[in-house]
Design a protein around this motif. Structure first.
Motif, mmCIF file in Angstrom:
data_model
loop_
_atom_site.group_PDB
_atom_site.id
_atom_site.type_symbol
_atom_site.label_atom_id
_atom_site.label_comp_id
_atom_site.label_asym_id
_atom_site.label_seq_id
_atom_site.Cartn_x
_atom_site.Cartn_y
_atom_site.Cartn_z
ATOM 1 N N VAL A 45 0.826 -1.208 0.000
ATOM 2 C CA VAL A 45 0.000 0.000 0.000
ATOM 3 C C VAL A 45 0.860 1.257 0.000
ATOM 4 O O VAL A 45 0.493 2.280 -0.580
ATOM 5 N N ILE A 46 2.033 1.203 0.662
ATOM 6 C CA ILE A 46 2.893 2.387 0.719
ATOM 7 C C ILE A 46 4.047 2.334 -0.279
ATOM 8 O O ILE A 46 4.752 3.326 -0.461
ATOM 9 N N PHE A 68 -7.471 -2.773 -2.454
ATOM 10 C CA PHE A 68 -6.512 -1.717 -2.119
ATOM 11 C C PHE A 68 -7.142 -0.692 -1.175
ATOM 12 O O PHE A 68 -6.515 -0.256 -0.203
ATOM 13 N N ARG A 69 -8.376 -0.303 -1.455
ATOM 14 C CA ARG A 69 -9.049 0.694 -0.636
ATOM 15 C C ARG A 69 -9.180 0.216 0.817
ATOM 16 O O ARG A 69 -8.930 0.967 1.764
ATOM 17 N N GLN A 70 -9.565 -1.067 0.971
ATOM 18 C CA GLN A 70 -9.712 -1.622 2.320
ATOM 19 C C GLN A 70 -8.355 -1.706 3.034
ATOM 20 O O GLN A 70 -8.236 -1.355 4.217
ATOM 21 N N ASN A 71 -7.337 -2.159 2.315
ATOM 22 C CA ASN A 71 -6.019 -2.295 2.928
ATOM 23 C C ASN A 71 -5.395 -0.930 3.214
ATOM 24 O O ASN A 71 -4.659 -0.776 4.192
ATOM 25 N N ASN A 72 -5.685 0.045 2.390
ATOM 26 C CA ASN A 72 -5.199 1.395 2.647
ATOM 27 C C ASN A 72 -5.804 1.938 3.946
ATOM 28 O O ASN A 72 -5.115 2.582 4.744
ATOM 29 N N SER A 73 -7.082 1.660 4.165
ATOM 30 C CA SER A 73 -7.733 2.098 5.405
ATOM 31 C C SER A 73 -7.082 1.444 6.622
ATOM 32 O O SER A 73 -6.869 2.103 7.655
ATOM 33 N N LYS A 74 -6.753 0.163 6.509
ATOM 34 C CA LYS A 74 -6.087 -0.525 7.622
ATOM 35 C C LYS A 74 -4.698 0.072 7.878
ATOM 36 O O LYS A 74 -4.297 0.273 9.026
ATOM 37 N N ALA A 75 -3.974 0.333 6.791
ATOM 38 C CA ALA A 75 -2.630 0.901 6.930
ATOM 39 C C ALA A 75 -2.692 2.287 7.566
ATOM 40 O O ALA A 75 -1.859 2.633 8.408
ATOM 41 N N LYS A 76 -3.673 3.086 7.184
ATOM 42 C CA LYS A 76 -3.829 4.424 7.768
ATOM 43 C C LYS A 76 -4.061 4.337 9.274
ATOM 44 O O LYS A 76 -3.495 5.122 10.044
ATOM 45 N N SER A 95 -5.612 11.081 2.322
ATOM 46 C CA SER A 95 -6.445 9.928 1.964
ATOM 47 C C SER A 95 -5.682 8.617 1.902
ATOM 48 O O SER A 95 -6.287 7.543 2.025
ATOM 49 N N PHE A 96 -4.369 8.681 1.687
ATOM 50 C CA PHE A 96 -3.605 7.460 1.468
ATOM 51 C C PHE A 96 -2.471 7.331 2.488
ATOM 52 O O PHE A 96 -1.800 8.315 2.817
ATOM 53 N N ALA A 97 -2.250 6.093 2.950
ATOM 54 C CA ALA A 97 -1.171 5.824 3.898
ATOM 55 C C ALA A 97 0.185 6.196 3.304
ATOM 56 O O ALA A 97 1.067 6.698 4.003
ATOM 57 N N LYS A 98 0.341 5.961 2.007
ATOM 58 C CA LYS A 98 1.601 6.310 1.342
ATOM 59 C C LYS A 98 1.870 7.801 1.437
ATOM 60 O O LYS A 98 3.001 8.227 1.706
ATOM 61 N N ASP A 99 0.847 8.619 1.241
ATOM 62 C CA ASP A 99 1.004 10.067 1.334
ATOM 63 C C ASP A 99 1.327 10.493 2.768
ATOM 64 O O ASP A 99 2.081 11.449 2.987
ATOM 65 N N MET A 100 0.754 9.790 3.747
ATOM 66 C CA MET A 100 1.057 10.093 5.150
ATOM 67 C C MET A 100 2.543 9.913 5.431
ATOM 68 O O MET A 100 3.187 10.771 6.038
#
Length: 200
Positions: A45-46, A68-76, A95-100
């Motif tokens: 995801v990141i 991806f959307r579900q896993n991104n939420s978990k990663a966030k 919106s995205f864990a990668k951006d965080m």
């Protein structure tokens, strides 16, 4: 894969508690959060490119996007739960864990540059002591504005270390021996007196 099955053996609450991002521990925190994401099968995801919204929400493209959307939420959630509350505001609306993680990387790379400037700044002959003290004071304020905290004795040590020994050497020795701790304005006044006496 074995690494993906590690999640059932990990106490995430304990791990995130032990590695809460507070600022100075950024390097250790980043390494730990990547281990957590790997164990949970979320590292892609990141690391991978964020998928675009498919033209038609059906078939394999839809399934991949939803996963991806579900896993991104978990990663966030993992990222946010491992960050001190004073830091969360800077990334919580992304919106995205990668951006965080990218935002935090930029933030702490900036802090490292400022810290390097702090420790390499020496008083020059064409500037007054009070102007030099204020210059360092402003640098500390910039760092504190982006989440780094400093104790008074650390800030004082940085300032005293940056002063010329031929002018302030005796003052610095007496200051440290007597364990004096004063705020910036008073320290500036004391150093101005030292500078004035040196010019006599």
């Amino acid at each position: 894969m074995e690494v993906l099955n590690m999640s059932s053996q990990i106490n995430y609450a304990t791990l995130t508690k032990d590695y809460i991002l507070t600022g100075p521990n950024y390097v250790d925190w980043r390494r730990n959060i990547k281990l957590l994401l790997t164990a949970e099968g979320l590292i892609y995801v990141i690391e991978d490119e964020k998928p675009s919204l498919p033209d038609t929400m059906e078939g394999e493209e839809k399934a991949a996007y939803e996963l991806f959307r579900q896993n991104n939420s978990k990663a966030k959630l993992l990222v946010l739960n491992s960050i001190d509350n004073t830091i969360k505001d800077s990334i919580k609306n992304l919106s995205f864990a990668k951006d965080m993680l990218e935002e935090l990387k930029k933030l702490y790379e900036k802090q490292n540059r400022h810290a390097h400037i702090l420790h390499s700044t020496k008083m020059t002959s064409w500037i007054s002591i009070i102007d030099h003290v204020m210059k360092l004071h402003n640098l500390f304020q910039e760092l504190e504005a982006i989440g780094t905290s400093f104790k008074l004795n650390y800030k004082t040590d940085v300032i005293l270390y940056s002063l010329p020994q031929e002018i302030c050497g005796s003052f610095i020795c007496n200051y440290n021996m007597n364990k004096i701790f004063v705020e910036f304005p008073e320290l500036g006044n004391m150093l101005q007196e030292v500078e004035a006496a040196h010019k006599l």
